[in-house]
Design an enzyme around this catalytic site. Sequence first.
Site, PDB file in Angstrom:
ATOM      1  N   ALA A  13       4.260  10.237   2.042  1.00 41.62           N
ATOM      2  CA  ALA A  13       3.573   9.935   0.790  1.00 41.62           C
ATOM      3  C   ALA A  13       3.583  11.163  -0.109  1.00 41.62           C
ATOM      4  CB  ALA A  13       2.140   9.495   1.079  1.00 41.62           C
ATOM      5  N   GLN A  65       8.802   1.099   3.183  1.00 40.61           N
ATOM      6  CA  GLN A  65       7.690   0.999   4.142  1.00 40.61           C
ATOM      7  C   GLN A  65       6.460   0.362   3.493  1.00 40.61           C
ATOM      8  OE1 GLN A  65       5.037   4.230   5.559  1.00 40.61           O
ATOM      9  NE2 GLN A  65       5.872   3.809   7.586  1.00 40.61           N
ATOM     10  N   CYS A  96      -0.508   5.711   9.802  1.00 42.77           N
ATOM     11  CA  CYS A  96      -1.189   6.578   8.831  1.00 42.77           C
ATOM     12  C   CYS A  96      -2.636   6.839   9.257  1.00 42.77           C
ATOM     13  CB  CYS A  96      -1.152   5.942   7.442  1.00 42.77           C
ATOM     14  SG  CYS A  96      -1.993   6.973   6.234  1.00 42.77           S
TER      15      CYS A  96
END
Length: 317
Positions: A13, A65, A96
């Site tokens: 990210a 994703q 995550c």
Amino acid sequence: MDFHNKTVLAPMAGVSEPVYRQLCREWGADIVLTEMVSAEGLHYNSERTFELAKVYPGERPVGVQLFGSDPQKLGEAVAIIESFSAPDYIDLNCGCPVKKVVGKNGGSSLLREPKLFAEICTAMVKSSKQTPVTVKIRSGWFTHEWVDTEFAKIAEDCGIAAIAVHPRSRAMGYTGNAFWERIKAVKETVNIPVIGNGDILTIEDAKRMYDETGCDSIMLARATNGNPWIFRQIQQHLAGETPMIVTLGDKASTARRHYELFLNHYGPAKANKDMKKHFMWYLKGFPDGAELKQQFLSAESESDFSRALDAMIEVCD
Ligand SMILES: Cc1cc2nc3c(=O)[nH]c(=O)nc-3n(C[C@H](O)[C@H](O)[C@H](O)COP(=O)(O)O)c2cc1C
């Protein structure tokens, strides 16, 4: 989609945007992935979310994703992504650790919900017309309470095409060492390709990951920062060749090219803000690094960055 003997750029990210993915492909990454894209955001037609899900011709093979926790929305998201960007595969984020994602039961939170995980995998696979669906997991919520083999088996039974394993618990965040033996355990459990991830920091680590775990492919995140050449070097090392030498001059010229590509893609406002972290990464190991870092950190305009890049190149002469 072939997931054997591939060196894959991991989703990151705020880092794995199109320009970064292009550079990594140019320097030998066999496959790249977008950063995580919110299934909710797609559902609510968020422009920013769609921007993250765009893929470009030069970067294929590329995966998009997704993250989320609602099987129906993730199923819908697969159909949306298939028609919007037609990636080579679609991946589910099941690793995550950040509160914002976990708080909504997404990312590694799914590791506490095998039934929900199975429903999500099934919904995504069912919804896909032709795009393979993969998953990326951590090894568990708590350290040593590993669920990776159980989740890998569920994924395989639901028709998932491959599984990437980052063998840390959610509780570990990014601390401690990745438990590579968990990747081996997953490999021994399923027949779908297993992609080993976590703490591949050097070319030797890459070989060791294959040797110690028997994984089918490898995936790198942090070691690629300011260091896209690592993909080519790993491939050369694995082929028994001498890895290419990367000079400070190579670093400086790639940093300049990276900045120019970024400017072209996003314009100066975003380039001048987002490229700072990349320059910090490229400057690792530079003589007078601290001074150069300061110059980049205080730069505000294109001409400030250009001068800082000139100074970076001068150091290499
Ligand atoms: C800045 C950053 C952002 C990340 N974002 C994502 C993400 O969006 N999706 C994901 O599955 N993993 C994400 N990760 C985890 C990495 O993909 C990878 O699993 C982890 O960093 C371990 O690999 P490494 O040791 O090669 O860095 C992120 C990691 C970092 C450092």
